[in-house]
Design a protein around this motif. Structure first.
Motif, PDB file in Angstrom:
ATOM      1  N   TYR A   1       0.664  -1.292   0.087  1.00  8.45           N
ATOM      2  CA  TYR A   1       0.024   0.039  -0.090  1.00  8.45           C
ATOM      3  C   TYR A   1       0.899   1.399  -0.155  1.00  8.45           C
ATOM      4  N   GLY A   2       2.173   1.081   0.065  1.00  5.00           N
ATOM      5  CA  GLY A   2       3.064   2.218   0.083  1.00  5.00           C
ATOM      6  C   GLY A   2       2.839   3.388   1.458  1.00  5.00           C
ATOM      7  N   LEU A   3       2.651   4.449   1.061  1.00  3.09           N
ATOM      8  CA  LEU A   3       2.177   5.374   1.999  1.00  3.09           C
ATOM      9  C   LEU A   3       0.789   5.690   2.276  1.00  3.09           C
ATOM     10  N   TRP A   4      -0.134   4.882   1.446  1.00  5.56           N
ATOM     11  CA  TRP A   4      -1.496   5.284   1.246  1.00  5.56           C
ATOM     12  C   TRP A   4      -2.156   4.317   2.521  1.00  5.56           C
ATOM     13  N   HIS A   5      -2.267   4.311   3.542  1.00  4.89           N
ATOM     14  CA  HIS A   5      -2.894   3.564   4.404  1.00  4.89           C
ATOM     15  C   HIS A   5      -2.877   4.391   5.881  1.00  4.89           C
ATOM     16  N   GLY A   6      -3.756   3.841   6.883  1.00  2.00           N
ATOM     17  CA  GLY A   6      -3.696   4.623   8.132  1.00  2.00           C
ATOM     18  C   GLY A   6      -4.362   3.852   9.334  1.00  2.00           C
ATOM     19  N   TYR A   7      -4.227   4.073  10.577  1.00  2.00           N
ATOM     20  CA  TYR A   7      -4.586   3.356  11.694  1.00  2.00           C
ATOM     21  C   TYR A   7      -5.491   4.338  12.270  1.00  2.00           C
ATOM     22  N   ARG A   8      -6.963   3.842  12.335  1.00  2.00           N
ATOM     23  CA  ARG A   8      -8.009   4.632  12.826  1.00  2.00           C
ATOM     24  C   ARG A   8      -8.448   4.093  14.314  1.00  2.00           C
ATOM     25  N   GLY A   9      -8.049   2.967  14.688  1.00  2.00           N
ATOM     26  CA  GLY A   9      -8.161   2.417  16.099  1.00  2.00           C
ATOM     27  C   GLY A   9      -7.564   0.994  16.413  1.00  2.00           C
TER      28      GLY A   9
ATOM     29  N   HIS B   1      -3.230   2.871  -4.683  1.00  2.00           N
ATOM     30  CA  HIS B   1      -3.782   2.858  -3.320  1.00  2.00           C
ATOM     31  C   HIS B   1      -3.896   4.580  -2.915  1.00  2.00           C
ATOM     32  N   ARG B   2      -3.322   5.283  -3.874  1.00  2.00           N
ATOM     33  CA  ARG B   2      -3.179   6.778  -3.565  1.00  2.00           C
ATOM     34  C   ARG B   2      -4.471   7.290  -3.252  1.00  2.00           C
ATOM     35  N   TYR B   3      -4.721   8.170  -2.269  1.00  2.76           N
ATOM     36  CA  TYR B   3      -6.087   8.542  -1.832  1.00  2.76           C
ATOM     37  C   TYR B   3      -6.706   9.409  -2.956  1.00  2.76           C
ATOM     38  N   PRO B   4      -7.906   9.407  -3.170  1.00  2.00           N
ATOM     39  CA  PRO B   4      -8.723  10.301  -3.859  1.00  2.00           C
ATOM     40  C   PRO B   4      -8.432  11.902  -3.492  1.00  2.00           C
ATOM     41  N   PRO B   5      -8.651  12.731  -4.693  1.00  2.00           N
ATOM     42  CA  PRO B   5      -8.396  14.062  -4.478  1.00  2.00           C
ATOM     43  C   PRO B   5      -9.002  14.646  -3.198  1.00  2.00           C
ATOM     44  N   GLU B   6     -10.345  14.541  -3.145  1.00  5.90           N
ATOM     45  CA  GLU B   6     -11.276  14.934  -1.976  1.00  5.90           C
ATOM     46  C   GLU B   6     -10.625  14.490  -0.597  1.00  5.90           C
ATOM     47  N   GLN B   7      -9.706  13.178  -0.602  1.00  9.80           N
ATOM     48  CA  GLN B   7      -9.549  12.822   0.673  1.00  9.80           C
ATOM     49  C   GLN B   7      -8.158  13.433   1.111  1.00  9.80           C
TER      50      GLN B   7
END
Length: 234
Positions: free
Chosen positions: A133-141, A218-224
């Motif tokens: 996923y490269g840098l296009w991921h995150g942790y929400r909880g 997996h890059r985030y969409p422009p809005e995100q």
């Protein structure tokens, strides 16, 4: 360490299905050894395990955007954190887990958990880089349990930055914030306050992040991207 039980496996299946409706995924598991520092459960006991919950690419954006349309304007100063809690806390309650969030005290070592659960390492930007996923991921909880759990994500076998000779993320930074040994936050934020920074990274997302070839699909969409940049406190 006690092996995961059939009950633990069933719990994971239920959680995975519930989160999928919101574009969230189980990203990995950390099982704690006896006597090891662990987060506390709601009843004060140390947890036996935690599972990390997060997004992959723009997976959460559709569900989050739909939720925002139902929320009164200005009700939440941190809408993504509010949505994450509204989404994850009911899942925690349903499976008898304790929920933790990166935005809330007591601050938990999410980065350390992620490195341990998924085998990830930081990129030059400081963001943990995933080989897929490269840098296009995150942790929400994260959900903490009183029992050990099996693997819930995939473990990295290599660090993508080790095999990246060109390091385009470094040269793409207009503020030269990655020129030193570590990411210079002050240089980055100073650039974002300029006209060039406002028209570039602040409007369209970090140019260094976009330059990384790993996980580009997996890059985030422009809005995100715009949402995350607008949330920065400059």
């Amino acid at each position: 360490m006690t092996a995961p039980s059939a009950t633990a496996d069933k719990t994971i299946e239920i959680i995975r299905a519930a989160l999928a409706l919101h574009g969230l995924f189980l990203r990995g598991t950390v099982n704690f050894e006896a006597g090891e520092a662990a987060p506390l459960l709601g009843d004060g006991r140390p947890a036996a395990s935690v599972v990390l919950i997060g997004n992959i690419g723009g997976s959460l954006w559709q569900a989050f955007s739909a939720w925002r349309e139902t929320e009164p304007e200005g009700k939440s100063t941190d809408p993504l954190d509010t949505w994450s809690k509204a989404t994850i806390e009911p899942v925690a309650a349903a499976c008898g887990a304790t929920a933790y969030f990166p935005s809330d005290p007591p601050w938990q070592p999410f980065q350390q958990w992620a490195m341990r659960a998924e085998g990830l390492k930081p990129s030059p930007l400081g963001i943990l880089i995933h080989p897929r996923y490269g840098l296009w991921h995150g942790y929400r909880g994260a959900l903490a349990f009183d029992m050990p759990l099996g693997e819930t994500g995939e473990r990295a076998t290599e660090h993508p930055c080790d095999n990246c000779s060109g390091k385009p993320c470094i040269s793409a930074c207009p503020a030269e914030a990655l020129a030193g040994e570590r990411f210079d936050v002050a240089l980055c934020r100073g650039h974002l306050r300029t006209d060039a920074g406002k028209a570039g990274c602040l409007a369209h997302g970090c140019l260094s992040r976009a330059a990384c070839p790993v996980g580009a699909t997996h890059r985030y969409p422009p809005e995100q991207l715009c949402f995350h940049m607008a949330a920065l406190e400059l």
